[in-house]
Design an enzyme around this catalytic site. Sequence first.
Site, PDB file in Angstrom:
ATOM      1  CB  SER A   1     -12.965  -5.236 -15.341  1.00  0.00           C
ATOM      2  OG  SER A   1     -13.045  -5.565 -13.914  1.00  0.00           O
TER       3      SER A   1
ATOM      4  CE1 TYR B   1      -3.484  -2.853   0.934  1.00  0.00           C
ATOM      5  CE2 TYR B   1      -4.393  -0.856  -0.100  1.00  0.00           C
ATOM      6  CZ  TYR B   1      -4.541  -2.315   0.031  1.00  0.00           C
ATOM      7  OH  TYR B   1      -5.492  -3.031  -0.214  1.00  0.00           O
TER       8      TYR B   1
ATOM      9  CG  ASN C   1     -13.546  -0.548 -20.450  1.00  0.00           C
ATOM     10  OD1 ASN C   1     -12.766  -1.088 -21.051  1.00  0.00           O
ATOM     11  ND2 ASN C   1     -14.051  -1.238 -19.294  1.00  0.00           N
TER      12      ASN C   1
ATOM     13  CG  HIS D   1     -13.955  -0.426  -3.606  1.00  0.00           C
ATOM     14  ND1 HIS D   1     -13.794  -0.871  -4.979  1.00  0.00           N
ATOM     15  CD2 HIS D   1     -15.306  -1.182  -3.202  1.00  0.00           C
ATOM     16  CE1 HIS D   1     -14.785  -1.754  -5.265  1.00  0.00           C
ATOM     17  NE2 HIS D   1     -15.639  -1.717  -4.483  1.00  0.00           N
TER      18      HIS D   1
ATOM     19  CB  CYS E   1      -7.606   2.746  14.905  1.00  0.00           C
ATOM     20  SG  CYS E   1      -7.222   1.616  16.287  1.00  0.00           S
TER      21      CYS E   1
ATOM     22  CG  ASN F   1     -10.754   4.387  -9.582  1.00  0.00           C
ATOM     23  OD1 ASN F   1     -11.158   3.188  -9.632  1.00  0.00           O
ATOM     24  ND2 ASN F   1     -10.684   5.315 -10.707  1.00  0.00           N
ATOM     25  CB  VAL F   2      -8.683   3.585  -3.158  1.00  0.00           C
ATOM     26  CG1 VAL F   2      -9.826   2.519  -2.821  1.00  0.00           C
ATOM     27  CG2 VAL F   2      -7.293   2.672  -3.983  1.00  0.00           C
ATOM     28  CG  ASP F   3      -7.085   6.985  -7.929  1.00  0.00           C
ATOM     29  OD1 ASP F   3      -6.816   6.488  -8.999  1.00  0.00           O
ATOM     30  OD2 ASP F   3      -7.706   7.836  -7.817  1.00  0.00           O
TER      31      ASP F   3
HETATM   32  C1  BV8 Z   1     -18.337  -7.938  -0.362  1.00  0.00           C
HETATM   33  C2  BV8 Z   1      -9.930  -1.807  -2.428  1.00  0.00           C
HETATM   34  C3  BV8 Z   1     -19.948  -9.016   1.114  1.00  0.00           C
HETATM   35  C4  BV8 Z   1      -8.774  -2.367  -1.941  1.00  0.00           C
HETATM   36  C5  BV8 Z   1     -11.242  -3.382  -3.769  1.00  0.00           C
HETATM   37  C6  BV8 Z   1     -18.595 -13.943  -6.915  1.00  0.00           C
HETATM   38  C7  BV8 Z   1     -19.552 -13.177  -7.620  1.00  0.00           C
HETATM   39  C8  BV8 Z   1     -19.848 -12.117  -7.046  1.00  0.00           C
HETATM   40  C9  BV8 Z   1     -18.894 -11.395  -5.891  1.00  0.00           C
HETATM   41  C10 BV8 Z   1     -18.167 -12.117  -5.231  1.00  0.00           C
HETATM   42  C11 BV8 Z   1     -18.049 -13.535  -5.716  1.00  0.00           C
HETATM   43  N1  BV8 Z   1     -17.075 -13.921  -4.855  1.00  0.00           N
HETATM   44  C12 BV8 Z   1     -16.730 -13.029  -3.881  1.00  0.00           C
HETATM   45  C13 BV8 Z   1     -17.288 -11.917  -4.264  1.00  0.00           C
HETATM   46  C14 BV8 Z   1     -17.448 -10.776  -3.589  1.00  0.00           C
HETATM   47  C15 BV8 Z   1     -16.257  -9.811  -4.056  1.00  0.00           C
HETATM   48  C16 BV8 Z   1     -16.200  -9.507  -5.514  1.00  0.00           C
HETATM   49  O1  BV8 Z   1     -16.864  -8.988  -6.324  1.00  0.00           O
HETATM   50  N2  BV8 Z   1     -15.156 -10.393  -5.846  1.00  0.00           N
HETATM   51  C17 BV8 Z   1     -14.811 -10.573  -7.309  1.00  0.00           C
HETATM   52  C18 BV8 Z   1     -13.530 -10.300  -7.656  1.00  0.00           C
HETATM   53  C19 BV8 Z   1     -15.588 -11.652  -8.197  1.00  0.00           C
HETATM   54  N3  BV8 Z   1     -16.544  -8.595  -3.436  1.00  0.00           N
HETATM   55  C20 BV8 Z   1     -16.194  -8.320  -2.098  1.00  0.00           C
HETATM   56  O2  BV8 Z   1     -15.465  -8.917  -1.287  1.00  0.00           O
HETATM   57  C21 BV8 Z   1     -16.656  -6.921  -1.576  1.00  0.00           C
HETATM   58  N4  BV8 Z   1     -17.215  -7.078  -0.471  1.00  0.00           N
HETATM   59  O3  BV8 Z   1     -18.932  -8.306  -1.057  1.00  0.00           O
HETATM   60  O4  BV8 Z   1     -18.549  -8.210   0.948  1.00  0.00           O
HETATM   61  C22 BV8 Z   1     -19.983  -9.487   2.518  1.00  0.00           C
HETATM   62  C23 BV8 Z   1     -21.138 -10.011   3.093  1.00  0.00           C
HETATM   63  C24 BV8 Z   1     -21.304 -10.378   4.207  1.00  0.00           C
HETATM   64  C25 BV8 Z   1     -20.492 -10.214   4.995  1.00  0.00           C
HETATM   65  C26 BV8 Z   1     -19.082  -9.753   4.518  1.00  0.00           C
HETATM   66  C27 BV8 Z   1     -18.814  -9.552   3.535  1.00  0.00           C
HETATM   67  C28 BV8 Z   1     -15.604  -5.901  -1.348  1.00  0.00           C
HETATM   68  C29 BV8 Z   1     -15.123  -5.421  -2.722  1.00  0.00           C
HETATM   69  C30 BV8 Z   1     -14.019  -4.384  -2.503  1.00  0.00           C
HETATM   70  C31 BV8 Z   1     -12.635  -4.829  -2.902  1.00  0.00           C
HETATM   71  N5  BV8 Z   1     -11.737  -3.713  -2.576  1.00  0.00           N
HETATM   72  N6  BV8 Z   1     -10.256  -2.304  -3.609  1.00  0.00           N
HETATM   73  C32 BV8 Z   1      -7.648  -2.095  -2.986  1.00  0.00           C
HETATM   74  O5  BV8 Z   1      -8.024  -1.302  -3.863  1.00  0.00           O
HETATM   75  O6  BV8 Z   1      -6.322  -2.400  -2.488  1.00  0.00           O
HETATM   76  S1  BV8 Z   1     -11.752  -3.748  -5.108  1.00  0.00           S
HETATM   77  C33 BV8 Z   1     -10.617  -3.153  -6.568  1.00  0.00           C
HETATM   78  O7  BV8 Z   1     -11.325  -3.729  -7.655  1.00  0.00           O
HETATM   79  C34 BV8 Z   1     -10.501  -1.742  -6.840  1.00  0.00           C
HETATM   80  O8  BV8 Z   1     -11.212  -0.820  -5.860  1.00  0.00           O
HETATM   81  C35 BV8 Z   1     -10.890  -1.655  -8.283  1.00  0.00           C
HETATM   82  O9  BV8 Z   1     -11.458  -0.552  -8.454  1.00  0.00           O
HETATM   83  C36 BV8 Z   1     -12.215  -2.845  -8.183  1.00  0.00           C
HETATM   84  C37 BV8 Z   1     -12.639  -3.155  -9.500  1.00  0.00           C
HETATM   85  O10 BV8 Z   1     -11.652  -3.042 -10.462  1.00  0.00           O
HETATM   86  P1  BV8 Z   1     -11.807  -2.056 -11.512  1.00  0.00           P
HETATM   87  O11 BV8 Z   1     -11.699  -0.672 -11.135  1.00  0.00           O
HETATM   88  O12 BV8 Z   1     -12.842  -2.621 -12.568  1.00  0.00           O
HETATM   89  O13 BV8 Z   1     -10.437  -2.264 -12.338  1.00  0.00           O
HETATM   90  P2  BV8 Z   1     -10.061  -3.491 -13.419  1.00  0.00           P
HETATM   91  O14 BV8 Z   1      -8.434  -3.472 -13.516  1.00  0.00           O
HETATM   92  O15 BV8 Z   1     -10.700  -4.611 -13.010  1.00  0.00           O
HETATM   93  O16 BV8 Z   1     -10.704  -2.806 -14.905  1.00  0.00           O
HETATM   94  C38 BV8 Z   1     -10.148  -1.662 -15.389  1.00  0.00           C
HETATM   95  C39 BV8 Z   1     -11.127  -1.702 -16.621  1.00  0.00           C
HETATM   96  O17 BV8 Z   1     -10.516  -0.164 -17.385  1.00  0.00           O
HETATM   97  C40 BV8 Z   1     -10.710  -2.610 -17.672  1.00  0.00           C
HETATM   98  O18 BV8 Z   1     -12.026  -3.040 -18.264  1.00  0.00           O
HETATM   99  C41 BV8 Z   1     -10.183  -1.904 -18.833  1.00  0.00           C
HETATM  100  O19 BV8 Z   1     -10.371  -2.194 -19.981  1.00  0.00           O
HETATM  101  C42 BV8 Z   1     -10.343  -0.351 -18.723  1.00  0.00           C
HETATM  102  N7  BV8 Z   1      -9.490   0.672 -19.058  1.00  0.00           N
HETATM  103  C43 BV8 Z   1      -8.132   0.438 -19.105  1.00  0.00           C
HETATM  104  N8  BV8 Z   1      -7.554   1.767 -19.553  1.00  0.00           N
HETATM  105  C44 BV8 Z   1      -8.580   2.549 -19.856  1.00  0.00           C
HETATM  106  C45 BV8 Z   1      -9.796   1.831 -19.347  1.00  0.00           C
HETATM  107  N9  BV8 Z   1     -11.049   2.474 -19.515  1.00  0.00           N
HETATM  108  C46 BV8 Z   1     -11.205   3.733 -19.819  1.00  0.00           C
HETATM  109  N10 BV8 Z   1      -9.702   4.399 -20.379  1.00  0.00           N
HETATM  110  C47 BV8 Z   1      -8.737   3.685 -20.313  1.00  0.00           C
HETATM  111  N11 BV8 Z   1      -7.543   4.489 -20.653  1.00  0.00           N
HETATM  112 ZN    ZN Z   2      -7.207   3.180  18.016  1.00  0.00          ZN
END
Ligand code: BV8
Ligand code: ZN
Length: 262
Positions: free
Chosen positions: A208, A68, A232, A134, A142, A103-105
């Site tokens: 995505s 991070y 996209n 996110h 904390c 985004n977190v940026d």
């Molecule tokens: C939760 C913070 C429930 C941290 C992040 C199966 C099915 C459905 C859901 C799930 C499943 N299995 C598990 C789950 C749940 C899981 C999930 O969705 N998993 C996925 C991977 C299947 N979700 C969770 O865990 C969420 N919580 O569901 O809790 C729960 C219920 C009860 C009790 C407890 C909990 C929490 C999800 C949050 C995770 N944290 N980030 C960190 O950043 O370090 S997610 C992470 O992915 C980032 O935040 C990011 O933003 C996010 C999504 O990714 P994208 O932003 O879309 O980025 P990516 O690279 O994938 O895509 C980029 C796109 O841009 C591409 O399409 C590309 O073509 C395009 N691109 C490239 N260049 C350009 C462009 N577009 C335009 N212009 C350009 N120039």
């Molecule tokens: Zn504390």
Amino acid sequence: MTPERLQEVREAVQEADGVVILTGAGVSAESGIPTFRDPGGVWARYRPEDLATPGAFSRDPRTVWEWYDFRRRTVLACTPNPGHEAIAGLLLQRSDATLVTQNVDGLHQRALEEARAREAKPNDEPLPDILELHGNLLRVRCTVCRMRADHREPIRTEGVDTLPRCPDCGALLRPDVVWFGEMLNSATLEASFAAAASAQICLVVGTSAVVHPAAGVPVATLQAGGDLVEVNPTTTPLSGRARWTFRAPSGQVLPEILAAPD
Ligand code: BV8
Ligand code: ZN
């Protein structure tokens, strides 16, 4: 991206009663921040399970903080691109426009502050809220008490004992982001779905659309009878449901479709 299509979307956005924008890592790609799932994306070198989960942090907080800290320094060295700036301009122009970001940026916030500073007439109204689903890399919280604060300084990751500690209770601090398996902030999530459900247009930019519940936000607009605009270079699970798609970088498309009305 024919001029006619661009004009059609420009008019649709201008005439829409309520606009929501959902962004993902792609909107920051042209600022030099690696995406998560593109080839060479940040996850390409790491598996999310290894680093962006509570288990990873409790097992090895030093390595997680090292990653991070690297991302924080990357982000602080980058600047908003024309895509961020176009969104910031729309938010300042329209009270019925809402930004929901995965985004977190913090680049959307910086673009908003810079756009406000450039405004001709001084304006001390509060800046529009950005719904950060996110969390934010430039905040810490904390692991035990409710302490939360902005934090941009480098993290000392030489050892567990040099990692940042809570000034109030002494427990380890963590990045204020939502990890996989963690609940999102319910107020932020509710506000995002409510805004999407009352918008006539949802722009889905640079995501995505695989992470939930974020990827469900645009579906709320569809279910309420609204339309999607996808920006996209590649297709996503939402592409087939978009009324308009622009297979081009957001830094090129957004200034075209969000420019202030002539
Ligand atoms: C939760 C913070 C429930 C941290 C992040 C199966 C099915 C459905 C859901 C799930 C499943 N299995 C598990 C789950 C749940 C899981 C999930 O969705 N998993 C996925 C991977 C299947 N979700 C969770 O865990 C969420 N919580 O569901 O809790 C729960 C219920 C009860 C009790 C407890 C909990 C929490 C999800 C949050 C995770 N944290 N980030 C960190 O950043 O370090 S997610 C992470 O992915 C980032 O935040 C990011 O933003 C996010 C999504 O990714 P994208 O932003 O879309 O980025 P990516 O690279 O994938 O895509 C980029 C796109 O841009 C591409 O399409 C590309 O073509 C395009 N691109 C490239 N260049 C350009 C462009 N577009 C335009 N212009 C350009 N120039
Ligand atoms: Zn504390």
